[in-house]
Design an enzyme around this catalytic site. Structure first.
Site, PDB file in Angstrom:
ATOM      1  N   SER A 142       0.962  -0.894  -0.016  1.00 26.38           N
ATOM      2  CA  SER A 142       0.136   0.108   0.215  1.00 26.38           C
ATOM      3  C   SER A 142       1.036   1.168  -0.080  1.00 26.38           C
ATOM      4  O   SER A 142       2.053   1.109   0.367  1.00 26.38           O
ATOM      5  CB  SER A 142      -0.745  -0.072   1.501  1.00 26.38           C
ATOM      6  OG  SER A 142      -1.438   1.297   1.540  1.00 26.38           O
ATOM      7  N   TYR A 155      -0.986  -0.741  10.577  1.00 27.97           N
ATOM      8  CA  TYR A 155      -1.445  -1.176   9.067  1.00 27.97           C
ATOM      9  C   TYR A 155      -0.130  -0.434   8.286  1.00 27.97           C
ATOM     10  O   TYR A 155       0.456  -1.191   7.455  1.00 27.97           O
ATOM     11  CB  TYR A 155      -2.705  -0.578   8.502  1.00 27.97           C
ATOM     12  CG  TYR A 155      -2.899  -0.600   7.187  1.00 27.97           C
ATOM     13  CD1 TYR A 155      -3.455  -2.054   6.588  1.00 27.97           C
ATOM     14  CD2 TYR A 155      -2.918   0.245   6.032  1.00 27.97           C
ATOM     15  CE1 TYR A 155      -3.728  -2.007   5.183  1.00 27.97           C
ATOM     16  CE2 TYR A 155      -3.183   0.240   4.923  1.00 27.97           C
ATOM     17  CZ  TYR A 155      -3.565  -1.004   4.460  1.00 27.97           C
ATOM     18  OH  TYR A 155      -3.910  -1.342   3.137  1.00 27.97           O
TER      19      TYR A 155
END
Ligand code: NAI
Length: 251
Positions: A142, A155
């Site tokens: 990501s 995350y």
């Protein structure tokens, strides 16, 4: 002349029961791969499989929990032909201030998003090496692995780990003809976040993306097919960012 033909290739996609994983599975099947759809929710995997078969593609489903060593071993048995293409897509997100993250929440995100990628990549690579075949591993990271935002500490840390893990595995496994690369999407519109991006806060976020829009699943197709196919035969240990310019947004 480059053309993408994955006919005869076996592909494994983790988290194929929804979102990006479902889309990626459909694309690989459309280009000829036989795709193993892996996740925990079998009914949702059946749905992905039926969409693939409606378009003439081939797939099968397998139960997989990337946080469970036994589940990973069972989904990648030693006596089966190894996968040629592995897409490590399964992931969970957790939002919340770093001061408030509970140890179990932190552990769940790291165990799924980072250790889960390692478990599947290591097992898949062992099978490739045992069979004397190479392969390509695509890790879905990501832009949060390359830059931070508030409220995503676990995350972002896991995704940064995926990018660095990708490089380490690429270095060690190149001698086995196994390539390992990361795909780093920016914000992609999904069923889960559609309502948020329709809100004022969501619209403000979209205005900070230079291309002034969210990503669509199809925006990932080119980089995915590049990494999944021989077109990237001299690429390993690298990452491609697909974010409409979000990482280069103005300071
Ligand atoms: P999603 O929630 O629709 O898909 C995640 C998939 O992973 C689901 O199928 C879920 O069942 C599966 N999964 C979760 N834990 C699992 C486990 N322990 N074992 C096996 N499967 C498990 O979310 P989405 O958006 O499709 O995300 C897919 C990947 O793309 C994730 O790695 C995510 O971090 C990444 N990503 C998504 C972005 C977005 O804006 N949607 C942006 C950047 C990256």
């Amino acid at each position: 002349m480059i053309s993408v033909d994955l006919t005869g290739r076996r592909a494994l996609v983790t988290g194929a029961s929804s979102g990006v994983g479902r889309h990626v599975s459909q694309v690989l099947a459309r280009f000829g791969a036989h795709v193993t759809l892996a996740a925990r929710r079998m009914a949702a995997l059946e749905e992905t499989a039926s969409q693939i078969s409606k378009h003439g593609g081939n797939s099968e489903i397998v139960h997989l929990d990337v946080t469970d060593d036994a589940s990973v071993s069972a989904a990648l048995p030693a006596d089966a032909r190894p996968y040629d293409i592995v897409v490590n897509n399964a992931g969970v997100a957790h939002g919340g201030a770093a001061l408030d993250i509970r140890p179990d929440e932190w552990a769940r995100v790291i165990d799924t998003d980072l250790s889960g990628v390692f478990r599947v990549a290591q097992t898949a690579a062992k099978r490739m090496v045992e069979a004397g075949r190479g392969g390509t591993i695509v890790n879905v990271a990501s832009i949060a692995g390359l830059r931070v935002a508030g409220g995503v500490a676990a995350y972002a840390t896991a995704k940064a780990g995926v990018i660095q893990l990708t490089r380490a595995l690429a270095l060690e496994w190149a001698r086995h003809d196994i390539r390992v690369n990361s795909l780093c999407p920016g914000y992609i519109e999904t069923d889960l976040n559609r309502d948020f991006f329709a809100s004022d806060a969501g619209k403000a976020m979209i205005r900070r993306i230079p291309q002034r829009r969210l990503g669509r699943f199809e925006d990932l197709d080119g980089p995915l097919l590049l990494f999944a196919s021989d077109a990237s035969r001299f690429m390993t240990g690298t990452e491609i960012v697909v974010d409409g310019g979000h990482l280069v947004s103005s300071m």
